[in-house]
Design an enzyme around this catalytic site. Structure first.
Site, PDB file in Angstrom:
ATOM      1  N   THR A   1      -4.592  13.593   5.673  1.00  0.00           N
ATOM      2  CA  THR A   1      -3.164  13.699   5.999  1.00  0.00           C
ATOM      3  C   THR A   1      -2.896  14.977   6.801  1.00  0.00           C
ATOM      4  O   THR A   1      -2.276  14.931   7.876  1.00  0.00           O
ATOM      5  CB  THR A   1      -2.290  13.668   4.719  1.00  0.00           C
TER       6      THR A   1
ATOM      7  N   LYS B   1       5.266   2.784   8.358  1.00  0.00           N
ATOM      8  CA  LYS B   1       4.117   3.625   8.746  1.00  0.00           C
ATOM      9  C   LYS B   1       2.904   2.743   9.056  1.00  0.00           C
ATOM     10  O   LYS B   1       2.232   2.912  10.070  1.00  0.00           O
ATOM     11  CB  LYS B   1       3.790   4.570   7.578  1.00  0.00           C
TER      12      LYS B   1
ATOM     13  N   GLY C   1      -0.020  20.778   3.548  1.00  0.00           N
ATOM     14  CA  GLY C   1       0.321  22.021   4.250  1.00  0.00           C
ATOM     15  C   GLY C   1      -0.879  22.930   4.468  1.00  0.00           C
ATOM     16  O   GLY C   1      -1.046  23.492   5.558  1.00  0.00           O
TER      17      GLY C   1
ATOM     18  N   LYS D   1       0.853  -1.196   0.000  1.00  0.00           N
ATOM     19  CA  LYS D   1       0.000   0.000   0.000  1.00  0.00           C
ATOM     20  C   LYS D   1       0.878   1.231   0.000  1.00  0.00           C
ATOM     21  O   LYS D   1       1.850   1.314   0.765  1.00  0.00           O
ATOM     22  CB  LYS D   1      -0.872   0.001   1.271  1.00  0.00           C
TER      23      LYS D   1
ATOM     24  N   SER E   1      -7.242   5.878   3.963  1.00  0.00           N
ATOM     25  CA  SER E   1      -7.255   4.966   2.802  1.00  0.00           C
ATOM     26  C   SER E   1      -7.726   3.579   3.235  1.00  0.00           C
ATOM     27  O   SER E   1      -8.483   2.916   2.534  1.00  0.00           O
ATOM     28  CB  SER E   1      -5.845   4.818   2.218  1.00  0.00           C
TER      29      SER E   1
ATOM     30  N   GLY F   1       5.215  24.496   2.498  1.00  0.00           N
ATOM     31  CA  GLY F   1       4.350  23.731   1.586  1.00  0.00           C
ATOM     32  C   GLY F   1       2.907  24.094   1.835  1.00  0.00           C
ATOM     33  O   GLY F   1       2.446  24.110   2.982  1.00  0.00           O
TER      34      GLY F   1
ATOM     35  N   GLY G   1       0.305  22.725  -0.237  1.00  0.00           N
ATOM     36  CA  GLY G   1      -0.502  21.818  -1.067  1.00  0.00           C
ATOM     37  C   GLY G   1      -1.573  21.174  -0.206  1.00  0.00           C
ATOM     38  O   GLY G   1      -2.005  21.733   0.803  1.00  0.00           O
ATOM     39  N   ASN G   2      -1.964  19.965  -0.586  1.00  0.00           N
ATOM     40  CA  ASN G   2      -3.058  19.300   0.124  1.00  0.00           C
ATOM     41  C   ASN G   2      -2.727  19.071   1.601  1.00  0.00           C
ATOM     42  O   ASN G   2      -3.609  19.126   2.446  1.00  0.00           O
ATOM     43  CB  ASN G   2      -3.392  17.974  -0.572  1.00  0.00           C
TER      44      ASN G   2
ATOM     45  N   LYS H   1       5.192   1.841  -3.116  1.00  0.00           N
ATOM     46  CA  LYS H   1       5.145   3.231  -3.595  1.00  0.00           C
ATOM     47  C   LYS H   1       5.335   3.226  -5.102  1.00  0.00           C
ATOM     48  O   LYS H   1       6.029   2.366  -5.643  1.00  0.00           O
ATOM     49  CB  LYS H   1       6.286   4.045  -2.968  1.00  0.00           C
TER      50      LYS H   1
HETATM   51  N1  GLU Z   1       0.838   8.891  -0.177  1.00  0.00           N
HETATM   52  C1  GLU Z   1       0.387   8.856   1.167  1.00  0.00           C
HETATM   53  C2  GLU Z   1       1.532   8.488   2.098  1.00  0.00           C
HETATM   54  O1  GLU Z   1       2.670   8.669   1.782  1.00  0.00           O
HETATM   55  C3  GLU Z   1      -0.856   7.999   1.345  1.00  0.00           C
HETATM   56  C4  GLU Z   1      -0.702   6.560   0.989  1.00  0.00           C
HETATM   57  C5  GLU Z   1      -1.997   5.760   0.966  1.00  0.00           C
HETATM   58  O2  GLU Z   1      -3.038   6.313   1.262  1.00  0.00           O
HETATM   59  O3  GLU Z   1      -1.895   4.597   0.615  1.00  0.00           O
HETATM   60  O4  GLU Z   1       1.332   8.089   3.217  1.00  0.00           O
END
Ligand code: GLU
Length: 459
Positions: free
Chosen positions: A201, A104, A254, A80, A392, A249, A251-252, A116
């Site tokens: 986030t 994480k 910050g 994921k 997610s 930052g 963006g979404n 990723k």
């Molecule tokens: N891209 C985000 C992260 O780095 C979310 C990843 C996700 O929702 O799978 O944590």
């Protein structure tokens, strides 16, 4: 994988070697061997998938664009992690980001592994049609390794719900008749996304700070007041007084983090600076964050960066260069842009005693050591920015049941999950002299390792 990540993993495993709760059934030589195997397993990705997407530009030119999907570890569940569109995307970086996803998810007990993806483009230079083509090609090239129970991408830097909708739809066409809602998360609500995913986030980033300064420290005030650690003193010093913040930052992540801080009823925050790729806006009396968010939303995400634009947005601020945000004399610096923002060459100029990592890996390895030695309290990426992947997970669950939660239920569950993690790692941090990053890695690696052992994977 970045040396920084491998080094912290190794350090965690050496810490665990002396922890009586870590695989107590393994003794002496067997214990050393298990540690060695774990270092090997966690320092390398399970799979590296790489391709060149063949794209026909609208001007008739053909491009071959490097694209990646890295699958680091799936011990805890399907791979994921997001897919980023950025010109600096490269193989090593994506592998490192996939490893951070493994950690994480393990840290927050999300039942996923780490993956990723990345596409090496500047999305601003591509038309909507071209971006659509890139998304569908990405799914065509990698379709066999993706899926709701194999590997589930999500948005990351340069991608959003729009790209996830396109990708899910392509996945659905290729795998006709198979479940598809869980193939991508971070989709639009219209297409089976979760309420609150977009803000998750940024909300989570601010929550880790609020929870530390308000909830956790207030409850544990007595005990921490006696703590000898410099970090505890720093954090305690921020309690019950106005706090100044700077956010790198807008963006979404910050913009939502800054907005949360601005509206917070628990802490008296003043957001004195925000920045983006063009500018730092600074006002020691505080910025009007909602007005800035409104301006950015109407202007392709950009902050106003000329005097005229600031007047138009109704903003009173000094206009500084984009890096200036990093060096201001503030209580809290929130890094919500890209990786490697604080490095050996600029770390000495960073003054804030508390840093929150909204982005992934914004502090480079050696700079991180310097900050730790200085007593800077860093809330690390795998703790602070997990709100995205946690929601997610909720989206993936909701897609399975085709039952949806209300926005307030989503945020309540998000806070509950992150709160549970913080209740484990904050005490670990305040009762030892390790960094909070190390405490988080130790906790995540303990979980992955014991599960790997129970699955018979260590011998
Ligand atoms: N891209 C985000 C992260 O780095 C979310 C990843 C996700 O929702 O799978 O944590």
């Amino acid at each position: 994988m970045a040396k920084q990540t491998t080094d912290i993993i190794e350090k965690s495993l050496h810490n665990l070697l002396n922890d009586p709760n870590f695989l107590p059934e393994l003794k002496d030589d067997a214990r050393d061997k298990a540690i060695h195997s774990l270092i090997t397993i966690l320092s390398t990705p399970n799979h590296i998938h790489k391709s060149y997407l063949r794209i026909a530009r609208e001007n008739g030119v053909i491009e071959r664009i490097p694209a990646f999907r890295m699958q680091h570890n799936d011990t805890l569940g399907p791979y994921k992690g997001g897919i980023r569109f950025h010109e600096s995307v490269n193989e090593a970086e994506v592998i490192n980001l996939a490893a951070l996803m493994t950690l994480k998810n393990a840290l927050h007990e999300v039942p996923f592994g780490g993956g990723k993806g990345g596409v090496a483009i500047n999305p601003r230079e591509y038309s909507t049609k071209e971006l659509y083509q890139i998304c569908t090609k990405y799914v065509q090239y990698f379709n066999e390794i993706l899926g709701p129970d194999k590997d589930i991408p999500a948005p990351d830097v340069g991608t959003s719900a729009r790209e996830m909708d396109w990708m899910m739809s392509e996945y659905k066409s290729i795998h006709y008749g198979k479940p598809y809602l869980g193939s991508f998360t971070g989709k639009s609500v219209l297409n089976g996304g979760s309420l609150g995913r977009k803000e998750a986030t940024g909300k989570g980033v601010y929550f880790t700070l609020r929870y530390l300064l308000h909830d956790y420290l207030q409850e544990n005030h007595q005990q921490l007041a006696q703590s000898q650690t410099q970090q505890a003193a720093v954090a305690l010093g921020c309690q019950n007084r106005p706090i100044t913040l700077a956010v790198q930052g807008f963006g979404n992540v910050g913009s939502v983090t800054a907005t949360e801080a601005y509206h917070c009823q628990y802490i008296n925050n003043t957001i004195v600076a925000v920045s983006d790729r063009n500018v730092t806006l600074y006002n020691p009396d505080g910025l009007d964050v909602p007005a800035l968010a409104k301006y950015a939303a109407a202007n392709r995400g950009d902050l106003p960066f000329t005097k005229e634009q600031n007047v138009e947005a109704g903003i009173r601020a000094e206009i500084l260069d984009r890096e200036a945000v990093l060096y201001l004399d503030v209580d809290v610096l929130i890094l919500a842009a890209l990786e490697d923002q604080i490095r050996v060459d600029n770390v000495e100029r960073v003054k804030s005693p508390i840093i929150v990592e909204g982005a992934n890996a914004p502090i480079a390895g050696e700079a991180d050591d310097t900050l730790a030695a200085k007593g800077t309290l860093v809330i690390p990426d795998i703790l602070a920015n997990a709100g995205g992947v946690i929601v997610s997970y909720f989206e993936w669950l909701q897609g399975r049941e085709t039952q949806y939660y209300s926005e307030s239920e989503v945020f309540e569950q998000l806070h509950c999950k992150m709160g549970k993690t913080m209740n484990k790692v904050y005490p670990l941090y305040f009762s030892s002299n390790k960094s909070l990053r190390q405490a988080c890695f130790d906790h995540a690696i303990m979980r992955i390792s014991t599960i790997l052992y129970a699955q018979g994977k260590l011998f």
